[in-house]
Design an enzyme around this catalytic site. Structure first.
Site, short mmCIF file in Angstrom:
data_model
loop_
_atom_site.label_atom_id
_atom_site.label_comp_id
_atom_site.label_asym_id
_atom_site.label_seq_id
_atom_site.Cartn_x
_atom_site.Cartn_y
_atom_site.Cartn_z
N SER A 144 0.84 -1.19 -0.07
CA SER A 144 -0.11 -0.11 -0.24
C SER A 144 0.94 1.41 0.18
CB SER A 144 -1.12 0.09 1.17
OG SER A 144 -1.87 1.05 1.02
N ASP A 212 -16.85 -15.85 -14.71
CA ASP A 212 -16.05 -16.92 -13.97
C ASP A 212 -15.44 -17.97 -15.00
OD1 ASP A 212 -14.76 -18.82 -12.52
OD2 ASP A 212 -16.53 -19.15 -11.15
N ASP A 215 -12.81 -17.34 -18.36
CA ASP A 215 -11.57 -17.45 -18.17
C ASP A 215 -10.90 -18.73 -18.39
OD1 ASP A 215 -11.69 -18.68 -15.56
OD2 ASP A 215 -11.08 -17.01 -14.69
N ASP A 219 -13.94 -21.44 -11.19
CA ASP A 219 -13.39 -21.87 -10.04
C ASP A 219 -13.60 -20.86 -8.95
OD1 ASP A 219 -11.92 -19.92 -11.21
OD2 ASP A 219 -9.99 -20.51 -10.78
N ASP A 355 -8.47 -5.82 -5.09
CA ASP A 355 -8.03 -4.60 -4.05
C ASP A 355 -9.06 -3.62 -3.98
OD1 ASP A 355 -6.84 -2.51 -3.03
OD2 ASP A 355 -4.99 -3.13 -3.53
N HIS A 394 -6.69 -5.86 -0.69
CA HIS A 394 -5.87 -4.89 -0.49
C HIS A 394 -4.58 -5.42 0.34
CE1 HIS A 394 -3.89 -1.09 -0.72
NE2 HIS A 394 -4.02 -0.71 0.37
CA LIG Z 1 -12.42 -18.47 -13.28
#
Ligand SMILES: [Ca+2]
Length: 463
Positions: A144, A212, A215, A219, A355, A394
């Site tokens: 950060s 999801d 890609d 998962d 983040d 973050h």
């Molecule tokens: Ca995925």
């Protein structure tokens, strides 16, 4: 002050930083040195240097969070437990607010970069005086604000460290603030645009449903969020407002939240939230005002007016003022790292894709600028690597593999010349590891091999 601390006997002054209390109890004996540094007449920089009895011969400076204003005792404890001589500074003011900067330009410089460098020079001298040897290797470890501090060190003081860990860089601070104010204004200025926290899971589930599996692996994580193009308009209420839909005003706000900040000419100012971060939106958008860390910056540093009203924020006008006032003080954006890399310096960056405080694309923006400055990806990867962490918030936490050992990876790189081609990460629920996954050097992705458990790192390869 110099005092011997018996094993497990350290207690943070004023009971502060209690999250580290357990770590303190396990510490070995060490010599605790506290000092005040005054590089300018307005400076009042507190530093501590801890010197363990079983020294590993090395030095690790640790960074701060937010506006700093406190010694980072828990991070010092982690470094000491590994055998490091370690140091931390409060950066020259007390308390985690930006109010100190008003009327104190030298204190602001101390916060921005000077205190960290002054601390490092003095700490190395104290290490050498105490042990009779200078540290064999020196490292910076921060996330950060600590990530920004690490980049500032690499850029301004290339001789200070052999290796730098820069996590979730809160940087460039002026633009990060402009993004905070832009998305804050989108939901907090008008009650009709406010998105209640109860709707974050609704949006999150819709994002996962849309992206999801896209890609390549269903998962529960977005492994490559930039590939996800989600339109919140699909959640528009058919009729009246309801718990599982967004009103047209909320859709407009969500579009701003889920987009990069751009000028009217289309120039990208800051990359903003990645899709998948929705559960964490409350960090910046919970109300009633934009985040204090940025309000302090624009009030006390940019406009020098404690009564500055965030509702008047105008992106192009006010960001231009912020950058003119800063003159490169707080922003650590110089990509020309050759003075650092040519003497063998290694820079290890990481950033969680979910983040909730610092849009993760800012680390990619900087990394891409370094690739240009150093002459291409392979020259850059010899000294600078970035690991994006799917589903991590973050600096820590989140639904993804959020636990890893960057210090060990950097040690191997600097001390044995073994560059990290992947870093093992894990996720745990109630203390039990339920998933492991390799983190990959950007732009590589952890790619499923096609067989084996999706919860086992061995089922993935970086490419
Ligand atoms: Ca995925």
């Amino acid at each position: 002050m110099a005092q011997v601390v018996a094993p497990g006997a350290f207690a943070a002054p004023g009971g502060a930083e209690s999250p580290g209390a357990n770590a303190f109890a396990k510490l070995p004996s060490f010599c605790r040195v506290a000092a005040t540094l005054k590089p300018t007449s307005d400076s009042d920089i507190k530093v501590e240097v801890w010197l363990p009895s079983g020294w590993n011969g090395k030095f690790q400076a640790v960074g701060n969070g937010g506006w700093a204003g406190a010694i980072s005792y828990p991070a010092m404890a982690e470094a000491l437990a590994r055998g490091y001589a370690t140091a931390s500074t409060d950066t020259g003011h007390v308390g985690g607010r930006g109010t100190f900067a008003l009327g104190h330009p030298e204190k602001f410089i101390d916060f921005a970069y000077r205190s960290e460098h002054e601390m490092t020079v003095k700490a190395k001298a104290i290490v050498a005086a105490f042990y009779g040897n200078a540290p064999k290797y020196s490292y910076w470890n921060g996330c950060s604000t600590g990530g920004r501090q690490g980049l500032a060190e690499a850029q301004r003081y290339p001789d200070d460290f052999d290796g730098i860990i820069a996590g979730a860089q809160a940087n460039p601070r002026t633009r990060l603030g402009a993004w905070h104010l832009t998305i804050g204004s989108a939901v907090l200025k008008d009650a009709a645009a406010f998105i209640p926290a109860s709707k974050y899971p609704v949006i999150h589930r819709a994002v996962l449903a849309a992206c999801d599996a896209a890609d390549g692996l269903k998962d529960g994580l977005l492994n490559d969020p930039p590939r996800c193009h989600f339109d919140p308009a699909m959640l528009t209420c058919k009729g009246a407002d309801g718990p599982d839909c967004l009103t047209p005003r909320q859709v407009e706000a969500a579009k701003i939240i889920m987009s990069p900040v751009k000028t009217s000419r289309g120039e990208e100012i800051f990359p903003g939230y990645a899709p998948g971060t929705e559960l964490g939106w409350g960090a910046l958008l919970g109300g009633p005002e934009p985040t204090a860390v940025t309000l302090d910056h624009y009030k006390y540093v940019v406009f020098k007016d404690p009564n500055w009203d965030w509702r008047t924020f105008d992106l192009e006008r006010d960001l231009a003022i912020a950058e003119k006032v800063d003159k490169g003080t707080i922003n650590a954006i110089d990509p020309h790292l050759t003075p650092f890399t040519s003497r063998g310096g290694k820079l290890l960056m990481y950033h969680g894709w979910t983040d909730q405080m610092v849009g993760p694309g800012t680390s990619i923006t900087y990394y891409d600028s370094v690739i240009k400055a150093l002459g291409g990806p392979s020259k850059t990867m010899a000294s600078v690597r970035l690991f994006m962490v799917p589903g991590m918030g973050h600096c820590r936490g989140g639904e993804g593999p959020n636990t890893f050992d960057m210090v060990a990876a950097l040690e191997q790189w600097v001390e044995q010349g073994k560059a990290p081609d992947h870093i093992l990460a894990s996720h745990a629920t109630n203390g039990v590891v339920d998933r492991t996954r390799p983190l990959c050097p950007y732009p590589q992705l952890a790619t499923y091999k096609g067989s084996g458990s999706v919860d086992e790192a061995a089922s993935f390869t970086c490419r």
